[in-house]
Design a protein around this motif. Sequence first.
Motif, short mmCIF file in Angstrom:
data_model
loop_
_atom_site.label_atom_id
_atom_site.label_comp_id
_atom_site.label_asym_id
_atom_site.label_seq_id
_atom_site.Cartn_x
_atom_site.Cartn_y
_atom_site.Cartn_z
N GLY A 230 0.82 -1.22 0.00
CA GLY A 230 0.00 0.00 0.00
C GLY A 230 0.85 1.26 0.00
N LYS A 231 1.95 1.22 0.77
CA LYS A 231 2.83 2.40 0.81
C LYS A 231 3.43 2.67 -0.57
CE LYS A 231 4.15 1.90 5.66
NZ LYS A 231 5.17 1.47 6.60
N MET A 234 0.81 4.13 -2.87
CA MET A 234 0.53 5.55 -2.54
C MET A 234 1.61 6.45 -3.13
SD MET A 234 -0.52 6.64 1.24
CE MET A 234 -0.79 8.34 1.66
N GLN A 235 2.85 6.00 -3.04
CA GLN A 235 3.96 6.79 -3.60
C GLN A 235 3.81 6.94 -5.11
OE1 GLN A 235 7.46 4.68 -2.44
NE2 GLN A 235 7.95 6.13 -0.80
N ALA A 238 1.05 9.18 -6.37
CA ALA A 238 1.31 10.61 -6.21
C ALA A 238 1.78 11.25 -7.53
CB ALA A 238 2.35 10.84 -5.12
N ARG A 243 -6.35 9.21 -7.20
CA ARG A 243 -7.02 8.91 -5.92
C ARG A 243 -6.76 7.47 -5.50
NH1 ARG A 243 -7.98 12.83 -8.25
NH2 ARG A 243 -9.41 14.53 -7.78
N VAL A 244 -6.66 7.25 -4.19
CA VAL A 244 -6.45 5.87 -3.70
C VAL A 244 -7.38 5.56 -2.53
CG1 VAL A 244 -4.04 5.53 -4.36
CG2 VAL A 244 -4.53 6.65 -2.21
N LEU A 246 -7.07 2.57 0.34
CA LEU A 246 -6.13 1.52 0.76
C LEU A 246 -6.73 0.75 1.92
CD1 LEU A 246 -2.80 3.61 0.70
CD2 LEU A 246 -3.66 2.06 -1.07
N GLY A 456 -4.79 1.80 6.67
CA GLY A 456 -5.24 2.40 5.41
C GLY A 456 -6.25 3.51 5.60
#
Length: 479
Positions: A230-231, A234-235, A238, A243-244, A246, A456
């Motif tokens: 997930g991290k 997200m990176q 960006a 949009r996310v 998680l 999340g």
Amino acid sequence: MATSMLIAGETVGAKSGKTLEVRNPANGEVVDTVPKGSLADVDAAVDAAAKAFPAWASLSGAKRAQLMHEAARKVKAAVPEIAKLLTLEQGKPLAHAVLEASRVSENLDYYAGLADKLRGDYVPLEDANKFGLTLRRPVGVVVAITPWNFPLTLMANKVAPALAAGCTVVLKPASTTPLATQRTIEIINSVGLPAGVLNTVHGPGGEIGDALVSHKKVNKIAFTGQTETGKRIMQLAAQNVTRVTLELGGSDPMIVCDDADIRRATAATAIGRFFNAGQACLAVKRVYLFEAIAQEFMQKIADRAAKEWPVGDGLKEGVKMGPLHTERQRAEVEAQVADAVKRGAKVLAGGKRPEGKEFEKGWFMEATVLTDVPEDSRMATEEVFGPALPVFIVKDLDEAIAKSNASVYGLGSSIWTKDLAKARKAAEQIEAGYTWVNDIQVAYDQLPFGGAKQSGFGKEHGIEALDGYLEKKSVVLAY
Ligand code: NDP
């Protein structure tokens, strides 16, 4: 037999012609193969979804609802076939696979029921000759990425609200559980969804994940899986400000007070920890016991673990716990248990692999309960994604809540008590997306579900899930 991908309404293989094997975790045998997608397949699927979006978004909500209700009906009729595929690729007992497959049709019906009820607002403004409106518009192309533990429900949690909102979808299931998902998607698609509204790509997340997540034509990523993955998502998201949502890992605490119903609490704990061989995001992963009931609770949960959770091939009658999903997953849980034992924990039940010929080729493990687990051990600080439960003793509710919150995760939680004041305090102070009182982790379609902290953000389930697939636009009208 070979399973396909669905791209632009066609069932296709990978452009490279390569395939991946899907194996049965109960015996290691190959169940089927799927196309091993590459970047060219990702592009084709995203292009198809982007092309299909304008027409799907402007179709009436009532028409989308009608198609989704029809899809729910067809999926329901196919539950026996889908559930068998799920057990073969994932390992869970057939009865549990039937429950999971049935949830897809319920979820489709729930969001179909909302598809024609999406609307904005009329907003009076200070200026006498103007007024405001809000419109709710679908975000666009959604990439949905799902894990292997509940492949079908976690797919439906994303696909159903996305379709209801008017989004188009590219779904990437886990590489080890693509079969039941692909079959279900083909059934949903067969009700007459326009080509490209719903697409799948199979292939290793480590190889095609980055391309999916950072694709310029993708407007939203709905992901369920490990916090570390997930991290990374997200990176990457960006880059295009995509949009996310998680839905990540968890280490749900359960607090058992001295006035709790111990028979019910232990029955719930066993289900909460051993269902799906403990491979659940919402699961009882740490138990905090008040001293007065600790010995009775430990005795009862150890008995239940030893007697009520027969292990075996999920297709065999009477089995309640299948194998762990992969060899690596079992090795991870065994290492977490070994770490606790090395530091002084006592095994109250299980703690080893079942013996016998029928277990030799699968990733089986017994239902396990440990006490005296050090609070800095791996079992206490990490997510335990398997059938092993640490129990701890606390002196009061404040200590129980403080220890519950001493985790990077914040997904589910529960408290067992007859005292409403204690229940209220726990509900208000435990840092989690859900708190059950005298109950365990059944997540309802009607209630929003999602994590706090490193579990999340964003919601699935409930009308709130739709917010993740819609954008609110303000309009001012002057006259
Ligand atoms: P992973 O994060 O390993 O995988 C999840 C999905 O992500 C798979 O489809 C995987 O593909 C894909 N993936 C892997 N790497 C990437 C990448 N770099 N970019 C994009 N996608 C990628 O999780 P697991 O499958 O191991 O699932 C277990 C985890 O899921 C646990 O931590 C559990 O708690 C969490 N979970 C959370 C839930 C929630 O709602 N909060 C619900 C259920 C589970 P591939 O299979 O090909 O590697």
